[in-house]
Design a protein around this motif. Structure first.
Motif, mmCIF file in Angstrom:
data_model
loop_
_atom_site.group_PDB
_atom_site.id
_atom_site.type_symbol
_atom_site.label_atom_id
_atom_site.label_comp_id
_atom_site.label_asym_id
_atom_site.label_seq_id
_atom_site.Cartn_x
_atom_site.Cartn_y
_atom_site.Cartn_z
ATOM 1 N N ALA A 30 0.834 -1.206 0.000
ATOM 2 C CA ALA A 30 0.000 0.000 0.000
ATOM 3 C C ALA A 30 0.867 1.253 0.000
ATOM 4 N N LEU A 31 1.895 1.258 0.826
ATOM 5 C CA LEU A 31 2.812 2.390 0.896
ATOM 6 C C LEU A 31 3.552 2.561 -0.436
ATOM 7 N N GLY A 32 4.073 1.474 -0.982
ATOM 8 C CA GLY A 32 4.809 1.529 -2.243
ATOM 9 C C GLY A 32 3.949 1.942 -3.415
ATOM 10 N N ASP A 33 2.734 1.389 -3.493
ATOM 11 C CA ASP A 33 1.828 1.759 -4.585
ATOM 12 C C ASP A 33 1.530 3.256 -4.570
ATOM 13 N N GLN A 34 1.252 3.783 -3.401
ATOM 14 C CA GLN A 34 0.938 5.204 -3.303
ATOM 15 C C GLN A 34 2.139 6.058 -3.687
ATOM 16 N N LYS A 76 11.802 -18.600 0.102
ATOM 17 C CA LYS A 76 10.685 -18.362 1.027
ATOM 18 C C LYS A 76 11.073 -17.365 2.122
ATOM 19 N N LYS A 77 12.046 -16.519 1.840
ATOM 20 C CA LYS A 77 12.495 -15.517 2.790
ATOM 21 C C LYS A 77 12.276 -14.144 2.171
ATOM 22 N N LEU A 78 11.517 -13.291 2.861
ATOM 23 C CA LEU A 78 11.220 -11.964 2.335
ATOM 24 C C LEU A 78 12.264 -10.953 2.785
ATOM 25 N N VAL A 79 13.091 -10.538 1.858
ATOM 26 C CA VAL A 79 14.079 -9.497 2.120
ATOM 27 C C VAL A 79 14.000 -8.531 0.943
ATOM 28 N N PHE A 80 13.505 -7.318 1.217
ATOM 29 C CA PHE A 80 13.352 -6.340 0.153
ATOM 30 C C PHE A 80 14.108 -5.070 0.505
ATOM 31 N N GLY A 81 14.541 -4.367 -0.537
ATOM 32 C CA GLY A 81 15.208 -3.086 -0.353
ATOM 33 C C GLY A 81 16.667 -3.158 -0.725
ATOM 34 N N ALA A 82 17.289 -1.987 -0.744
ATOM 35 C CA ALA A 82 18.713 -1.878 -1.058
ATOM 36 C C ALA A 82 19.238 -0.598 -0.446
ATOM 37 N N ASP A 83 20.499 -0.604 -0.099
ATOM 38 C CA ASP A 83 21.131 0.593 0.440
ATOM 39 C C ASP A 83 21.443 1.559 -0.695
ATOM 40 N N LEU A 84 21.337 2.847 -0.399
ATOM 41 C CA LEU A 84 21.714 3.873 -1.374
ATOM 42 C C LEU A 84 23.160 4.266 -1.142
ATOM 43 N N SER A 85 23.891 4.397 -2.214
ATOM 44 C CA SER A 85 25.286 4.802 -2.097
ATOM 45 C C SER A 85 25.374 6.296 -1.787
ATOM 46 N N GLN A 86 26.476 6.700 -1.206
ATOM 47 C CA GLN A 86 26.707 8.122 -0.924
ATOM 48 C C GLN A 86 26.701 8.920 -2.225
ATOM 49 N N ASP A 87 27.216 8.331 -3.289
ATOM 50 C CA ASP A 87 27.261 9.016 -4.578
ATOM 51 C C ASP A 87 25.854 9.350 -5.070
ATOM 52 N N LYS A 88 24.933 8.395 -4.946
ATOM 53 C CA LYS A 88 23.552 8.666 -5.370
ATOM 54 C C LYS A 88 22.907 9.718 -4.479
ATOM 55 N N LEU A 100 12.575 10.745 1.150
ATOM 56 C CA LEU A 100 13.237 9.482 1.440
ATOM 57 C C LEU A 100 13.238 9.197 2.932
ATOM 58 N N TYR A 101 13.501 10.225 3.713
ATOM 59 C CA TYR A 101 13.511 10.080 5.165
ATOM 60 C C TYR A 101 12.117 9.709 5.687
ATOM 61 N N GLU A 102 11.086 10.392 5.184
ATOM 62 C CA GLU A 102 9.707 10.077 5.599
ATOM 63 C C GLU A 102 9.329 8.660 5.197
ATOM 64 N N LEU A 103 9.736 8.244 4.012
ATOM 65 C CA LEU A 103 9.453 6.890 3.550
ATOM 66 C C LEU A 103 10.149 5.864 4.440
ATOM 67 N N MET A 104 11.394 6.137 4.802
ATOM 68 C CA MET A 104 12.137 5.239 5.687
ATOM 69 C C MET A 104 11.441 5.141 7.047
ATOM 70 N N THR A 108 9.597 1.589 8.484
ATOM 71 C CA THR A 108 10.250 0.885 9.585
ATOM 72 C C THR A 108 9.500 0.995 10.912
ATOM 73 N N LYS A 109 8.375 1.721 10.944
ATOM 74 C CA LYS A 109 7.606 1.803 12.193
ATOM 75 C C LYS A 109 6.956 0.465 12.501
ATOM 76 N N PRO A 110 6.864 0.160 13.805
ATOM 77 C CA PRO A 110 6.191 -1.089 14.164
ATOM 78 C C PRO A 110 4.691 -1.030 13.860
ATOM 79 N N ASN A 111 4.071 0.122 14.045
ATOM 80 C CA ASN A 111 2.643 0.291 13.751
ATOM 81 C C ASN A 111 2.513 1.242 12.577
ATOM 82 N N ARG A 112 2.593 0.680 11.381
ATOM 83 C CA ARG A 112 2.572 1.490 10.175
ATOM 84 C C ARG A 112 1.213 2.129 9.959
#
Length: 123
Positions: A30-34, A76-88, A100-104, A108-112
């Motif tokens: 839901a967050l990603g789609d929006q 069967k292990k859900l791991v999504f995302g990637a780190d952003l490089s300093q250059d980017k 980006l900060y708000e999205l992070m 990562t909140k326990p109660n999204r």
């Protein structure tokens, strides 16, 4: 008027990303789609140079997510995302860093904000 081939490429990429989001946990979907909808809408009137960069970055996102979805299906292990490089990060505008900060924080909140229950899940 925009090039029809470009419009088709944008729509195809947009749809592929939304299809890949179906494999995310429902609250992240839901967050990603929006976020995707807002970003694509926001860049409808961007310059040619900005549109080119926009498409490259979203294509990279789609490729990364597609790889992670395929790996998750095999393991069967859900791991999504990637780190952003300093250059980017150096190329981001202040507004983008804020987004980006708000999205992070939201992801990562326990109660999204998007506390959505899947069908059949007890409430």
């Amino acid at each position: 008027m925009a090039n029809p081939a470009h419009i088709s490429a944008v729509r195809t990429l947009y749809k592929k990303i939304l299809v890949l989001h179906r494999f995310l946990p429902i609250d992240l979907r839901a967050l990603g789609d929006q976020y995707v909808k807002d970003e694509f809408r926001r860049h409808k009137t961007s310059s040619d140079e900005e549109a080119k960069h926009f498409m490259v970055e979203w294509q990279n996102y789609k490729d990364t997510l597609q790889t992670q979805v395929l790996e998750a299906m095999g393991n069967k292990k859900l791991v999504f995302g990637a780190d952003l490089s300093q250059d980017k990060l150096k190329h981001f505008q202040d507004e983008q860093i804020g987004q980006l900060y708000e999205l992070m924080l939201e992801s990562t909140k326990p109660n999204r904000q998007f506390d959505i229950q899947e069908e059949g899940t007890p409430k």
